[in-house]
Scaffold this motif. Sequence first.
Motif, PDB file in Angstrom:
ATOM      1  N   SER A 127       0.860  -1.285  -0.072  1.00 24.15           N
ATOM      2  CA  SER A 127      -0.024  -0.035  -0.022  1.00 24.15           C
ATOM      3  C   SER A 127       0.960   1.176  -0.010  1.00 24.15           C
ATOM      4  CB  SER A 127      -1.024  -0.056   1.327  1.00 24.15           C
ATOM      5  OG  SER A 127      -1.979   0.885   1.319  1.00 24.15           O
ATOM      6  N   ASP A 128       0.646   2.453  -0.708  1.00 19.35           N
ATOM      7  CA  ASP A 128       1.323   3.324  -1.099  1.00 19.35           C
ATOM      8  C   ASP A 128       0.420   4.575  -0.812  1.00 19.35           C
ATOM      9  OD1 ASP A 128       4.070   2.369  -1.570  1.00 19.35           O
ATOM     10  OD2 ASP A 128       3.313   1.730  -3.474  1.00 19.35           O
ATOM     11  N   PRO A 129       0.457   5.358   0.199  1.00 15.64           N
ATOM     12  CA  PRO A 129      -0.347   6.536   0.356  1.00 15.64           C
ATOM     13  C   PRO A 129       0.085   7.496  -0.182  1.00 15.64           C
ATOM     14  CG  PRO A 129       1.096   5.960   2.519  1.00 15.64           C
ATOM     15  CD  PRO A 129       1.238   4.931   1.633  1.00 15.64           C
ATOM     16  N   PRO A 130      -0.670   8.529  -0.600  1.00 14.44           N
ATOM     17  CA  PRO A 130      -0.275   9.777  -1.182  1.00 14.44           C
ATOM     18  C   PRO A 130       0.378  10.680  -0.357  1.00 14.44           C
ATOM     19  CG  PRO A 130      -2.767   9.998  -1.114  1.00 14.44           C
ATOM     20  CD  PRO A 130      -2.070   8.582  -0.464  1.00 14.44           C
ATOM     21  N   GLY A 131       1.341  11.678  -0.958  1.00 18.18           N
ATOM     22  CA  GLY A 131       1.641  12.807  -0.221  1.00 18.18           C
ATOM     23  C   GLY A 131       1.114  14.075  -1.003  1.00 18.18           C
ATOM     24  N   VAL A 132       1.350  15.110  -0.094  1.00 16.17           N
ATOM     25  CA  VAL A 132       0.823  16.375  -0.701  1.00 16.17           C
ATOM     26  C   VAL A 132       1.995  17.252  -1.104  1.00 16.17           C
ATOM     27  CG1 VAL A 132      -0.564  18.389  -0.085  1.00 16.17           C
ATOM     28  CG2 VAL A 132      -1.371  16.348   0.845  1.00 16.17           C
ATOM     29  N   GLN A 133       2.418  17.183  -2.417  1.00 15.31           N
ATOM     30  CA  GLN A 133       3.682  17.917  -3.052  1.00 15.31           C
ATOM     31  C   GLN A 133       3.014  19.242  -3.501  1.00 15.31           C
ATOM     32  OE1 GLN A 133       4.264  14.353  -1.873  1.00 15.31           O
ATOM     33  NE2 GLN A 133       3.159  13.849  -3.780  1.00 15.31           N
ATOM     34  N   VAL A 134       4.000  20.131  -3.381  1.00 13.69           N
ATOM     35  CA  VAL A 134       3.885  21.346  -3.753  1.00 13.69           C
ATOM     36  C   VAL A 134       5.419  21.866  -4.431  1.00 13.69           C
ATOM     37  CG1 VAL A 134       2.362  22.343  -2.002  1.00 13.69           C
ATOM     38  CG2 VAL A 134       4.708  22.400  -1.569  1.00 13.69           C
ATOM     39  N   LYS A 135       5.573  22.857  -5.197  1.00 10.45           N
ATOM     40  CA  LYS A 135       6.696  23.224  -5.866  1.00 10.45           C
ATOM     41  C   LYS A 135       7.745  23.801  -4.804  1.00 10.45           C
ATOM     42  CE  LYS A 135       8.124  26.447  -9.542  1.00 10.45           C
ATOM     43  NZ  LYS A 135       8.012  27.522 -10.311  1.00 10.45           N
ATOM     44  N   GLY A 136       8.948  23.501  -5.171  1.00 13.43           N
ATOM     45  CA  GLY A 136      10.289  23.573  -4.198  1.00 13.43           C
ATOM     46  C   GLY A 136      10.111  25.063  -3.730  1.00 13.43           C
ATOM     47  N   ASP A 137       9.657  26.138  -4.501  1.00 13.05           N
ATOM     48  CA  ASP A 137       9.958  27.408  -4.056  1.00 13.05           C
ATOM     49  C   ASP A 137       8.347  27.747  -3.535  1.00 13.05           C
ATOM     50  OD1 ASP A 137       8.789  27.653  -6.492  1.00 13.05           O
ATOM     51  OD2 ASP A 137      10.443  29.130  -7.131  1.00 13.05           O
ATOM     52  N   ALA A 138       7.196  26.958  -3.318  1.00 15.08           N
ATOM     53  CA  ALA A 138       5.973  27.470  -3.044  1.00 15.08           C
ATOM     54  C   ALA A 138       6.126  28.101  -1.584  1.00 15.08           C
ATOM     55  CB  ALA A 138       5.137  26.053  -2.819  1.00 15.08           C
ATOM     56  N   PRO A 139       5.029  29.106  -1.710  1.00 18.41           N
ATOM     57  CA  PRO A 139       5.129  29.987  -0.416  1.00 18.41           C
ATOM     58  C   PRO A 139       4.629  29.122   0.817  1.00 18.41           C
ATOM     59  CG  PRO A 139       3.090  30.612  -1.577  1.00 18.41           C
ATOM     60  CD  PRO A 139       4.019  29.463  -2.439  1.00 18.41           C
ATOM     61  N   TRP A 140       3.964  28.102   0.813  1.00 17.25           N
ATOM     62  CA  TRP A 140       3.639  27.155   1.871  1.00 17.25           C
ATOM     63  C   TRP A 140       4.626  26.452   2.447  1.00 17.25           C
ATOM     64  CZ3 TRP A 140       1.149  26.436  -3.048  1.00 17.25           C
ATOM     65  CH2 TRP A 140       0.108  27.340  -3.179  1.00 17.25           C
ATOM     66  N   LYS A 141       4.894  26.442   3.595  1.00 16.98           N
ATOM     67  CA  LYS A 141       6.170  25.604   4.135  1.00 16.98           C
ATOM     68  C   LYS A 141       5.449  24.469   4.972  1.00 16.98           C
ATOM     69  CE  LYS A 141       9.058  28.804   2.710  1.00 16.98           C
ATOM     70  NZ  LYS A 141       9.686  28.210   1.459  1.00 16.98           N
ATOM     71  N   THR A 142       4.238  24.553   5.305  1.00 14.71           N
ATOM     72  CA  THR A 142       3.485  23.441   5.978  1.00 14.71           C
ATOM     73  C   THR A 142       2.284  23.079   5.346  1.00 14.71           C
ATOM     74  OG1 THR A 142       2.483  24.741   7.575  1.00 14.71           O
ATOM     75  CG2 THR A 142       4.581  24.196   8.245  1.00 14.71           C
ATOM     76  N   VAL A 143       1.578  21.852   5.499  1.00 15.35           N
ATOM     77  CA  VAL A 143       0.429  21.466   5.080  1.00 15.35           C
ATOM     78  C   VAL A 143      -0.655  22.316   5.476  1.00 15.35           C
ATOM     79  CG1 VAL A 143      -0.301  19.673   6.383  1.00 15.35           C
ATOM     80  CG2 VAL A 143      -0.926  19.463   4.356  1.00 15.35           C
ATOM     81  N   LEU A 228       4.524  17.831   1.758  1.00 13.71           N
ATOM     82  CA  LEU A 228       4.121  18.659   2.875  1.00 13.71           C
ATOM     83  C   LEU A 228       3.576  17.674   4.033  1.00 13.71           C
ATOM     84  CD1 LEU A 228       2.621  21.958   1.925  1.00 13.71           C
ATOM     85  CD2 LEU A 228       4.961  21.409   2.420  1.00 13.71           C
ATOM     86  N   ALA A 229       2.923  16.626   3.673  1.00  5.34           N
ATOM     87  CA  ALA A 229       2.154  15.465   4.481  1.00  5.34           C
ATOM     88  C   ALA A 229       1.833  14.511   3.652  1.00  5.34           C
ATOM     89  CB  ALA A 229       0.851  16.335   4.989  1.00  5.34           C
ATOM     90  N   ILE A 230       1.696  13.327   4.348  1.00  4.86           N
ATOM     91  CA  ILE A 230       1.293  12.120   3.701  1.00  4.86           C
ATOM     92  C   ILE A 230      -0.170  11.609   4.571  1.00  4.86           C
ATOM     93  CG2 ILE A 230       2.560  10.821   5.549  1.00  4.86           C
ATOM     94  CD1 ILE A 230       3.461   8.737   3.443  1.00  4.86           C
ATOM     95  N   MET A 231      -0.871  11.146   3.691  1.00  4.08           N
ATOM     96  CA  MET A 231      -2.174  10.584   3.963  1.00  4.08           C
ATOM     97  C   MET A 231      -2.026   9.153   4.119  1.00  4.08           C
ATOM     98  SD  MET A 231      -4.459  12.366   0.987  1.00  4.08           S
ATOM     99  CE  MET A 231      -4.115  13.795   0.188  1.00  4.08           C
ATOM    100  N   ALA A 232      -1.554   8.935   5.441  1.00  8.38           N
ATOM    101  CA  ALA A 232      -1.108   7.440   6.114  1.00  8.38           C
ATOM    102  C   ALA A 232      -1.436   7.439   7.477  1.00  8.38           C
ATOM    103  CB  ALA A 232       0.133   6.989   6.006  1.00  8.38           C
ATOM    104  N   PRO A 233      -1.514   6.373   8.199  1.00  8.89           N
ATOM    105  CA  PRO A 233      -1.740   6.361   9.533  1.00  8.89           C
ATOM    106  C   PRO A 233      -0.519   6.707  10.389  1.00  8.89           C
ATOM    107  CG  PRO A 233      -2.580   4.514   8.807  1.00  8.89           C
ATOM    108  CD  PRO A 233      -1.784   5.112   7.525  1.00  8.89           C
ATOM    109  N   ALA A 234       0.749   6.305   9.537  1.00  6.12           N
ATOM    110  CA  ALA A 234       2.161   6.638  10.322  1.00  6.12           C
ATOM    111  C   ALA A 234       2.901   7.211   9.149  1.00  6.12           C
ATOM    112  CB  ALA A 234       2.709   5.273  10.848  1.00  6.12           C
TER     113      ALA A 234
END
Length: 330
Positions: A127-143, A228-234
């Motif tokens: 099982s491979d949960p998705p992550g929330v990816q943004v551009k390397g220089d995006a203004p958002w540093k956290t999800v 920025l984050a992963i949609m997984a239990p751990a």
Amino acid sequence: MSRISRRSFMATAAATGATAGLGLRAAGAQETYPNRPVTLVVPWGAGGGTDATARIVASLLERDLGQPFNVVNRTGGSGVVGHSAIATAAPDGYTIGMITVEISMMHWQGLTELDPKSYTPLALMNSDPPGVQVKGDAPWKTVKELADHIKANPGKLKASGTGQGGIWHLALVGWLKAMGLDANAVPWVPSNGAAPAMQDLAAGGLDIVTCSVPEGRAMIDAGKARSLAIMAPARNPQFPDVPTLKEALGIDFTIGAWRGIAGPKGLPQPVQARLVAALDKAYKSAEFQDFMKNRGFGTVWADPQAFAKFMAEGDAQMGESMKAAGLAKT
């Protein structure tokens, strides 16, 4: 005894002996399964992640059970062709297959009547949960910063990662719903997969890509994207700095693309037991674990009962997400 009756007697005896012999062979075949090559159907193309996973599993089953396990790619119909080939095979254990998360999605889209209950589940192995990816220089540093921006600016950002209604699209929909937002608060731009979506993200054509972190690894390692984050239990041990949604936002939403081994309904219990034991051994082997780790694939084990429960829960979750996004046709 007349000549005719003797001939009749001999024919009857021969037929009885032949039938008994067949019965012994049939019983022996079940006891010694497998005693001839097994076909392992893959609903997706050669060279992809599902194909690669199926081939390492097949090689380990072949070594353990002493018969060839031949991987056959049956593509087409957005996964329907291969999944149908597994479900409609003779329930003798000589055609099994690697079913994927799409079996809990295709029937909601009206593509097929097949669903998780169409199979004899044997083992969940990945099982491979998705992550929330943004551009390397995006203004958002956290999800959280990204989530706050979405809430304040619904409809302004664009996301991708797969085709319309694909697993990574539903991951975005589920995340938005978990935040109390409309399923279309971030418009989806269909793509041919995670790789082109990540390239588009790096080029500035997208704001968010939801796909597994291993799929985005090349761009992340190059500094052209951030997860920025992963949609997984751990957390994923290979990406220990990427928090879960629950850690970062208090949202208990998880989803993932998964792969497991199944056969048609009605698979004999002795055959099931033999396959499950061999699959458990394969899963625990250093070869399988190293193979999956080296490719960034997640390893998750579930026996037949747990796999069936996992699929039933996922099927219900997919239905809710697809209805919320206006993608369900059933």
